[in-house]
Design an enzyme around this catalytic site. Sequence first.
Site, mmCIF file in Angstrom:
data_model
loop_
_atom_site.group_PDB
_atom_site.id
_atom_site.type_symbol
_atom_site.label_atom_id
_atom_site.label_comp_id
_atom_site.label_asym_id
_atom_site.label_seq_id
_atom_site.Cartn_x
_atom_site.Cartn_y
_atom_site.Cartn_z
ATOM 1 N N LYS A 238 0.899 -1.123 -0.107
ATOM 2 C CA LYS A 238 0.121 0.092 0.065
ATOM 3 C C LYS A 238 0.952 1.375 -0.074
ATOM 4 C CE LYS A 238 -2.880 2.537 2.971
ATOM 5 N NZ LYS A 238 -3.892 2.494 4.308
ATOM 6 N N ASP B 158 -2.594 10.562 3.230
ATOM 7 C CA ASP B 158 -4.041 10.104 3.316
ATOM 8 C C ASP B 158 -4.824 11.057 4.190
ATOM 9 O OD1 ASP B 158 -6.361 9.006 3.478
ATOM 10 O OD2 ASP B 158 -5.888 7.347 4.847
ATOM 11 N N LYS C 286 -10.649 13.040 7.218
ATOM 12 C CA LYS C 286 -10.300 12.903 8.436
ATOM 13 C C LYS C 286 -10.415 13.949 9.594
ATOM 14 C CE LYS C 286 -6.568 9.318 7.356
ATOM 15 N NZ LYS C 286 -7.120 8.360 7.907
ATOM 16 N N ASP D 208 1.450 6.718 5.484
ATOM 17 C CA ASP D 208 0.559 5.611 4.767
ATOM 18 C C ASP D 208 1.189 4.683 3.480
ATOM 19 O OD1 ASP D 208 -1.741 4.457 5.415
ATOM 20 O OD2 ASP D 208 -3.081 5.684 4.274
ATOM 21 N N ASP E 34 -12.125 6.941 3.104
ATOM 22 C CA ASP E 34 -10.927 6.755 3.814
ATOM 23 C C ASP E 34 -10.685 5.553 4.085
ATOM 24 O OD1 ASP E 34 -8.908 7.616 5.481
ATOM 25 O OD2 ASP E 34 -9.981 7.761 7.491
ATOM 26 N N GLU F 162 -9.225 3.737 1.847
ATOM 27 C CA GLU F 162 -8.657 3.611 0.414
ATOM 28 C C GLU F 162 -7.568 2.471 0.158
ATOM 29 O OE1 GLU F 162 -5.720 4.839 2.371
ATOM 30 O OE2 GLU F 162 -7.665 5.683 2.828
ATOM 31 N N ARG G 115 -7.522 -0.453 0.753
ATOM 32 C CA ARG G 115 -7.690 -1.812 0.235
ATOM 33 C C ARG G 115 -8.059 -1.769 -1.109
ATOM 34 N NH1 ARG G 115 -12.221 -2.071 4.924
ATOM 35 N NH2 ARG G 115 -10.503 -0.998 5.755
#
Length: 508
Positions: free
Chosen positions: A272, A277, A284, A295, A354, A356, A358
Amino acid sequence: MVRPTLSTTSSSPETSTADVLVVGVRPGASGDASSTAGSSDETSSAAGASLAPSAAGVVEALAGLDLAAIGVTGAKDQLVRLPGTGVAASSIALIGLGSATGPAALRSAAGSAVRQLPQAASITLALPTDSAELVDAALEGAALGAYAFTRHKGTGSTAPTRGDQRIEVVAPADVAADAAVRPAIVADAAALVRDLVNTAAGDLGPSEVADVATGLASDLPLTVEVLDEQALEEQGFGGILGVGRGSVRPPRLVVVRYAPESATKHLALVGKGITFDSGGLSLKPAGSMLGMKTDMTGAATVLAATVAAARLGLDVRVTAWLALAENMPSGSATRPGDVLTLKNGKTVEVTNTDAEGRLVLGDGMAAASLEQPDAIVDVATLTGAQVVALGDRTTGLMGSDDLVARVRAVAEGVAEPIWPMPLPEELDARLASDIADMVNATVGNPAGGMLLAGKFLERFVGEGIPWAHLDIAGPSEHKGGGYGWLGKGATGVMVRTLIALAEDLQSE
């Protein structure tokens, strides 16, 4: 990247002219300290401390010293600095080994000592290293502990660069002269992850990560393929495109391949790579957004592991898939309720922008599956639920039973805490969508969030391919005081496990 110079020496520790001579100390049975250096055999000194015969000069230098009186307990991570009286070194440092023994304890002690001696230009480690395995562990720990990130420090900063630091480990004479090679490569891999993750997101978007990968491959037997937004569109990577749509910095899929001709096994690593993010339109809170440059740790980890495999010359094929995007809110961003079509043709209703990670992983895992590798391992800072369940130091592990067992074994072998978690069938119902094949998240129900993410990812693994998922949300960053070889910031967690897994696969 800061790289200390590593070496071994079979000379007596008392002859070392280093800035600091480090000697290991263990807790004594009655509260006194027992010190061991250079060997597991011990002899007693008048001070009540036991030092190894190879450190006879240190025994003489410390004779008459009451370790308890100066607060030496031998506890893990305790370091006490003394003048270098009676030895050639400028000073002596006593490092607590704790009660544990073996490679993990030596790695931790060596790393802890070096981490706590940032201003020392040269360090000699006289620890209980009476085998090649223990020497390797001490060298690796020392190199890990020497890490420093200074990219964003100003010109007037006094932060140590460590670039010229020289570290040697007292070792038996029969240990090969190149004993420092593998530990340096492994530590370099961890440092690469930590450098990338510690870098400010404004300086490291998807294309910059792609440039780093391309640059690393220039001197190694690696090939790099970079798919830009046009190629991603043409080849059906709807997850990566959907996540990156809101940013002015377009997404990338970077494929790094190490393929020795004689290799019979193929390991696919999917990372990933959300370079920042914000949560997208499911924005967020401000406090939760701080630190979201981390991230992309999964992508950095699989890149570093593949580079290490090439540098080590492993006889196993390794392919890293770096799924890179910046998740930002804008007029072009993916909306909650939008439907994305991922690489394997499955459609996803985005209920939470959020969730994202996956989505980009699904694309990467589906693409990796097309090559029918012998195993797929994905790595991601995926869920806050991982931190709730397992804390800040233990990685969550899910997937196929046999591969999960194998990954757990190699992780424990390199002392990276990990714990297997289930993938309950009943969670499939929570992924149901009224308009698409699935949703990416269950809104309003946080129960089993780490497991639900694993169930989502499971749908993008090719049939019959062994798969393991590593959720490193907590362990990827250390926010507290230092311990072992770790200071604050990115940890490089799981890169040593992935290298060990690649080595294990080549042995088949």
